[in-house]
Design a protein around this motif. Sequence first.
Motif, PDB file in Angstrom:
ATOM      1  N   ALA A  47       0.751  -1.177   0.007  1.00 40.46           N
ATOM      2  CA  ALA A  47      -0.100   0.097   0.057  1.00 40.46           C
ATOM      3  C   ALA A  47       0.858   1.465   0.076  1.00 40.46           C
ATOM      4  O   ALA A  47       2.097   1.442   0.609  1.00 40.46           O
ATOM      5  N   VAL A  48       0.346   2.292  -0.426  1.00 40.89           N
ATOM      6  CA  VAL A  48       0.922   3.586  -0.396  1.00 40.89           C
ATOM      7  C   VAL A  48       0.862   4.201   0.945  1.00 40.89           C
ATOM      8  O   VAL A  48       0.011   3.885   1.679  1.00 40.89           O
ATOM      9  N   PRO A  49       2.136   4.696   1.468  1.00 41.63           N
ATOM     10  CA  PRO A  49       2.038   5.247   2.520  1.00 41.63           C
ATOM     11  C   PRO A  49       0.873   6.116   2.753  1.00 41.63           C
ATOM     12  O   PRO A  49       0.863   7.136   2.054  1.00 41.63           O
ATOM     13  N   GLY A  50       0.202   6.096   3.992  1.00 44.58           N
ATOM     14  CA  GLY A  50      -1.113   7.093   4.394  1.00 44.58           C
ATOM     15  C   GLY A  50      -2.063   6.740   3.622  1.00 44.58           C
ATOM     16  O   GLY A  50      -3.239   7.599   3.569  1.00 44.58           O
ATOM     17  N   SER A  51      -2.312   5.509   2.961  1.00 46.46           N
ATOM     18  CA  SER A  51      -3.635   5.276   2.263  1.00 46.46           C
ATOM     19  C   SER A  51      -4.528   4.850   3.282  1.00 46.46           C
ATOM     20  O   SER A  51      -4.353   4.416   4.329  1.00 46.46           O
ATOM     21  N   ASP A  52      -5.891   4.897   2.713  1.00 48.22           N
ATOM     22  CA  ASP A  52      -6.917   4.270   3.445  1.00 48.22           C
ATOM     23  C   ASP A  52      -6.887   2.706   3.534  1.00 48.22           C
ATOM     24  O   ASP A  52      -7.159   2.157   4.543  1.00 48.22           O
ATOM     25  N   ALA A  53      -6.421   1.953   2.743  1.00 45.05           N
ATOM     26  CA  ALA A  53      -6.264   0.733   2.818  1.00 45.05           C
ATOM     27  C   ALA A  53      -5.239   0.078   4.003  1.00 45.05           C
ATOM     28  O   ALA A  53      -5.617  -0.853   4.717  1.00 45.05           O
ATOM     29  N   LEU A  54      -4.252   0.932   3.922  1.00 42.83           N
ATOM     30  CA  LEU A  54      -3.426   0.455   5.043  1.00 42.83           C
ATOM     31  C   LEU A  54      -3.809   0.807   6.374  1.00 42.83           C
ATOM     32  O   LEU A  54      -3.748   0.160   7.538  1.00 42.83           O
ATOM     33  N   ALA A  55      -4.683   1.966   6.626  1.00 45.63           N
ATOM     34  CA  ALA A  55      -5.023   2.229   7.705  1.00 45.63           C
ATOM     35  C   ALA A  55      -6.041   1.493   8.365  1.00 45.63           C
ATOM     36  O   ALA A  55      -6.109   1.131   9.408  1.00 45.63           O
ATOM     37  N   ILE A  56      -6.741   0.956   7.398  1.00 47.05           N
ATOM     38  CA  ILE A  56      -8.326  -0.183   7.766  1.00 47.05           C
ATOM     39  C   ILE A  56      -7.273  -1.324   8.152  1.00 47.05           C
ATOM     40  O   ILE A  56      -7.872  -1.938   9.204  1.00 47.05           O
ATOM     41  N   LYS A  57      -6.349  -1.909   7.384  1.00 47.40           N
ATOM     42  CA  LYS A  57      -5.699  -3.279   7.944  1.00 47.40           C
ATOM     43  C   LYS A  57      -5.044  -3.079   9.169  1.00 47.40           C
ATOM     44  O   LYS A  57      -4.841  -3.850   9.773  1.00 47.40           O
ATOM     45  N   LEU A  58      -4.414  -1.987   9.487  1.00 46.58           N
ATOM     46  CA  LEU A  58      -3.581  -1.720  10.760  1.00 46.58           C
ATOM     47  C   LEU A  58      -4.490  -1.733  12.040  1.00 46.58           C
ATOM     48  O   LEU A  58      -4.388  -2.427  12.919  1.00 46.58           O
ATOM     49  N   ALA A  59      -5.986  -1.011  11.526  1.00 47.99           N
ATOM     50  CA  ALA A  59      -6.771  -0.991  12.727  1.00 47.99           C
ATOM     51  C   ALA A  59      -7.657  -2.091  13.005  1.00 47.99           C
ATOM     52  O   ALA A  59      -7.668  -2.517  14.203  1.00 47.99           O
ATOM     53  N   LEU A  60      -7.826  -3.078  11.792  1.00 48.07           N
ATOM     54  CA  LEU A  60      -8.287  -4.333  12.000  1.00 48.07           C
ATOM     55  C   LEU A  60      -7.395  -5.378  12.975  1.00 48.07           C
ATOM     56  O   LEU A  60      -8.026  -6.218  13.707  1.00 48.07           O
ATOM     57  N   ALA A  61      -6.203  -5.061  12.405  1.00 47.13           N
ATOM     58  CA  ALA A  61      -5.303  -6.169  13.006  1.00 47.13           C
ATOM     59  C   ALA A  61      -5.216  -5.607  14.496  1.00 47.13           C
ATOM     60  O   ALA A  61      -5.009  -6.609  15.430  1.00 47.13           O
ATOM     61  N   THR A  62      -5.064  -4.374  14.899  1.00 46.98           N
ATOM     62  CA  THR A  62      -4.917  -3.998  16.153  1.00 46.98           C
ATOM     63  C   THR A  62      -6.202  -4.236  17.010  1.00 46.98           C
ATOM     64  O   THR A  62      -6.104  -4.858  18.316  1.00 46.98           O
ATOM     65  N   VAL A  63      -7.302  -3.928  16.508  1.00 48.65           N
ATOM     66  CA  VAL A  63      -8.364  -4.136  17.572  1.00 48.65           C
ATOM     67  C   VAL A  63      -8.682  -5.644  17.685  1.00 48.65           C
ATOM     68  O   VAL A  63      -9.079  -5.998  18.667  1.00 48.65           O
TER      69      VAL A  63
END
Length: 131
Positions: free
Chosen positions: A90-106
């Motif tokens: 993913a491109v740094p700062g993209s929505d896809a990266l943020a969603i995957k990081l949030a899902l994995a964290t939560v």
Amino acid sequence: MHTLTDWLRLAFRICLSCTLMIEAILGMLPHLNVYNLSTVTAGMDDPFHKDAAFGVLYFIISIWLLFGIKTNIVAALGGILLVLPAMVMAVPGSDALAIKLALATVFALPLALFGGGRYAVNDRCDWREAF
């Protein structure tokens, strides 16, 4: 209080399993992606073989999470397999990266730390007995 945390762990297991199952289905059968959802493996050079390999891994991990087999290890592996390809592709700062990081964290982090709870089939890690 213990029943509430056991139910939360069960809910986290089901949510993480559904997330991984969606990634597996969209990775192995890309023609089903009619809403153009971003997957973890989107943008790889040789998409079919890597999508199929990741899809099989996601599918196996999601089944193990549904049954609660070695929840600590499987949740950590599922979280890593969600985050690492997203960070690489993913491109740094993209929505896809943020969603995957949030899902994995939560979903994955509490399961990796505390296990699957009472409603897991095979989960040997009990933090109350460890200390």
